[in-house]
Design a protein around this motif. Structure first.
Motif, mmCIF file in Angstrom:
data_model
loop_
_atom_site.group_PDB
_atom_site.id
_atom_site.type_symbol
_atom_site.label_atom_id
_atom_site.label_comp_id
_atom_site.label_asym_id
_atom_site.label_seq_id
_atom_site.Cartn_x
_atom_site.Cartn_y
_atom_site.Cartn_z
ATOM 1 N N CYS A 27 0.848 -1.182 0.000
ATOM 2 C CA CYS A 27 0.000 0.000 0.000
ATOM 3 C C CYS A 27 0.889 1.239 0.000
ATOM 4 O O CYS A 27 1.558 1.514 1.010
ATOM 5 N N ASP A 28 0.980 1.894 -1.128
ATOM 6 C CA ASP A 28 1.537 3.244 -1.259
ATOM 7 C C ASP A 28 3.067 3.323 -1.351
ATOM 8 O O ASP A 28 3.578 4.285 -1.911
ATOM 9 N N ASP A 29 3.798 2.383 -0.819
ATOM 10 C CA ASP A 29 5.259 2.498 -0.754
ATOM 11 C C ASP A 29 5.872 2.045 -2.076
ATOM 12 O O ASP A 29 6.194 0.859 -2.267
ATOM 13 N N ALA A 30 6.045 2.990 -2.994
ATOM 14 C CA ALA A 30 6.540 2.653 -4.339
ATOM 15 C C ALA A 30 7.950 2.084 -4.295
ATOM 16 O O ALA A 30 8.288 1.178 -5.062
ATOM 17 N N ASP A 31 8.804 2.596 -3.395
ATOM 18 C CA ASP A 31 10.176 2.094 -3.314
ATOM 19 C C ASP A 31 10.190 0.624 -2.883
ATOM 20 O O ASP A 31 10.955 -0.185 -3.414
ATOM 21 N N ALA A 32 9.365 0.279 -1.905
ATOM 22 C CA ALA A 32 9.279 -1.114 -1.467
ATOM 23 C C ALA A 32 8.767 -1.998 -2.600
ATOM 24 O O ALA A 32 9.246 -3.136 -2.787
ATOM 25 N N ALA A 33 7.805 -1.503 -3.366
ATOM 26 C CA ALA A 33 7.287 -2.275 -4.493
ATOM 27 C C ALA A 33 8.388 -2.553 -5.518
ATOM 28 O O ALA A 33 8.506 -3.669 -6.035
ATOM 29 N N ARG A 34 9.213 -1.557 -5.798
ATOM 30 C CA ARG A 34 10.303 -1.747 -6.770
ATOM 31 C C ARG A 34 11.318 -2.768 -6.255
ATOM 32 O O ARG A 34 11.809 -3.604 -7.025
ATOM 33 N N ARG A 35 11.646 -2.711 -4.978
ATOM 34 C CA ARG A 35 12.605 -3.665 -4.420
ATOM 35 C C ARG A 35 12.071 -5.093 -4.516
ATOM 36 O O ARG A 35 12.812 -6.032 -4.836
ATOM 37 N N LEU A 36 10.797 -5.269 -4.219
ATOM 38 C CA LEU A 36 10.211 -6.602 -4.300
ATOM 39 C C LEU A 36 10.180 -7.111 -5.732
ATOM 40 O O LEU A 36 10.481 -8.290 -5.986
ATOM 41 N N LEU A 37 9.826 -6.251 -6.661
ATOM 42 C CA LEU A 37 9.833 -6.651 -8.064
ATOM 43 C C LEU A 37 11.228 -7.080 -8.502
ATOM 44 O O LEU A 37 11.399 -8.087 -9.211
ATOM 45 N N ALA A 38 12.228 -6.321 -8.080
ATOM 46 C CA ALA A 38 13.611 -6.650 -8.442
ATOM 47 C C ALA A 38 14.038 -7.990 -7.856
ATOM 48 O O ALA A 38 14.909 -8.679 -8.414
ATOM 49 N N ALA A 39 13.429 -8.369 -6.718
ATOM 50 C CA ALA A 39 13.739 -9.652 -6.090
ATOM 51 C C ALA A 39 12.893 -10.793 -6.643
ATOM 52 O O ALA A 39 12.978 -11.926 -6.159
ATOM 53 N N GLY A 40 12.046 -10.493 -7.634
ATOM 54 C CA GLY A 40 11.246 -11.522 -8.270
ATOM 55 C C GLY A 40 9.912 -11.799 -7.616
ATOM 56 O O GLY A 40 9.280 -12.825 -7.904
ATOM 57 N N VAL A 41 9.460 -10.910 -6.728
ATOM 58 C CA VAL A 41 8.173 -11.095 -6.051
ATOM 59 C C VAL A 41 7.085 -10.328 -6.808
ATOM 60 O O VAL A 41 7.209 -9.117 -6.996
ATOM 61 N N PRO A 42 6.039 -10.990 -7.254
ATOM 62 C CA PRO A 42 4.934 -10.262 -7.898
ATOM 63 C C PRO A 42 4.216 -9.373 -6.888
ATOM 64 O O PRO A 42 4.022 -9.771 -5.736
ATOM 65 N N VAL A 43 3.810 -8.187 -7.326
ATOM 66 C CA VAL A 43 3.300 -7.168 -6.408
ATOM 67 C C VAL A 43 1.942 -6.645 -6.867
ATOM 68 O O VAL A 43 1.760 -6.276 -8.027
#
Length: 273
Positions: free
Chosen positions: A49-65
């Motif tokens: 929810c809302d944290d774009a930086d956290a979303a990018r880090r998870l995507l880079a680690a291969g986690v669908p968001v």
């Protein structure tokens, strides 16, 4: 022969210093029964929810968001990160743009109110508000408003996304349950607070709009529904059984936004390896 399977882990993240973000996460989580909900990696999928930086880090680690914009967007807000499944909290009755697929209202899982209600719930959001403007309200009108609420209703519970003396932090309070038992709601113009009142068809009085985003949202809300300002001299805050939302077209919102987001997250979590 039994096949051992690893439980699918669903990561839930919100911005704890934004009222809307915390409320949205909780309302969606209420519809995620049966999943292993976690607060840290590793995970098979994530709701951010809302944290774009956290979303990018998870995507880079291969986690669908699944990314949710929980509140009214600032006018200069960038779009959600590329690669996420993007949702934006937007009740159907509220005019204005969205930054993703509109959810409809993210209503509480249990919209019923207690038959016997008392006291005031004051929901104050200082997220994104300039320090000087926030400080002026907290040290100026807020104490008098709390005293007036106590005089009128017998008690006043203050919940805020800022750490304030005498207030509960939103991460420590069950806001939806507090609202179910209160007689009066005084709230900053935020989507989480207004959706709460709308879902229960209960009255609400608006605290002063603090910051450009709250002012923009308040203007849109008041173009659709008539709500009083809490600081209007002698203004009525509305009796507990008043329903200012009755003027809205009920076909514009079915209150199932939290279920929609939860369903998309569940599908992402349970997708085949």
């Amino acid at each position: 022969m039994a096949v051992l399977t690893t439980p699918r882990r669903t990561l839930l993240l919100s911005r704890d210093d934004e009222l809307d973000s915390v409320l949205a996460l909780r309302r969606i989580a209420a519809h995620l029964g049966g999943l292993d909900l976690v607060g840290d990696a590793p995970a098979d999928a994530a709701l951010v929810c809302d944290d774009a930086d956290a979303a990018r880090r998870l995507l880079a680690a291969g986690v669908p968001v699944v990314h949710l914009r929980s509140g009214h967007p600032a006018k200069d807000e960038p779009p959600p990160p590329e690669g996420v499944l993007s949702w934006a909290h937007r009740p159907g009755w509220l005019p204005g743009p969205t930054t993703g697929r509109p959810t409809g209202a993210l209503a509480p899982a249990r919209p019923a109110q207690h038959r016997s209600r008392s006291g005031t719930l004051l929901l104050l959001s200082l997220w994104g508000v300039p320090d000087g403007e926030a400080g002026a309200f907290v040290s100026g009108p807020l104490p008098g408003l709390v005293r007036e609420a106590v005089r009128r209703t017998g008690s006043c519970t203050v919940v805020s996304d800022a750490r304030l003396d005498g207030a509960l932090h939103v991460t420590e309070a069950d806001v939806d349950a507090l609202h179910a038992s209160c007689a009066v709601l005084l709230a900053s113009p935020t989507l989480g607070a207004l959706t709460l009142a709308h879902a229960r068809r209960s009255p609400a009085a608006l605290l002063p709009s603090l910051g450009d985003t709250q002012r923009d949202l308040a203007e849109l809300v008041l173009s659709a529904v008539s709500l009083p300002w809490a600081l209007d001299p002698g203004g009525a805050w509305g009796p507990p059984d008043d329903n200012p939302w009755a003027a809205l077209d009920p076909s514009l919102d079915d209150l199932r936004g939290a279920q929609r987001v939860a369903r998309s997250l569940r599908q992402l979590t349970l997708a085949p390896w």
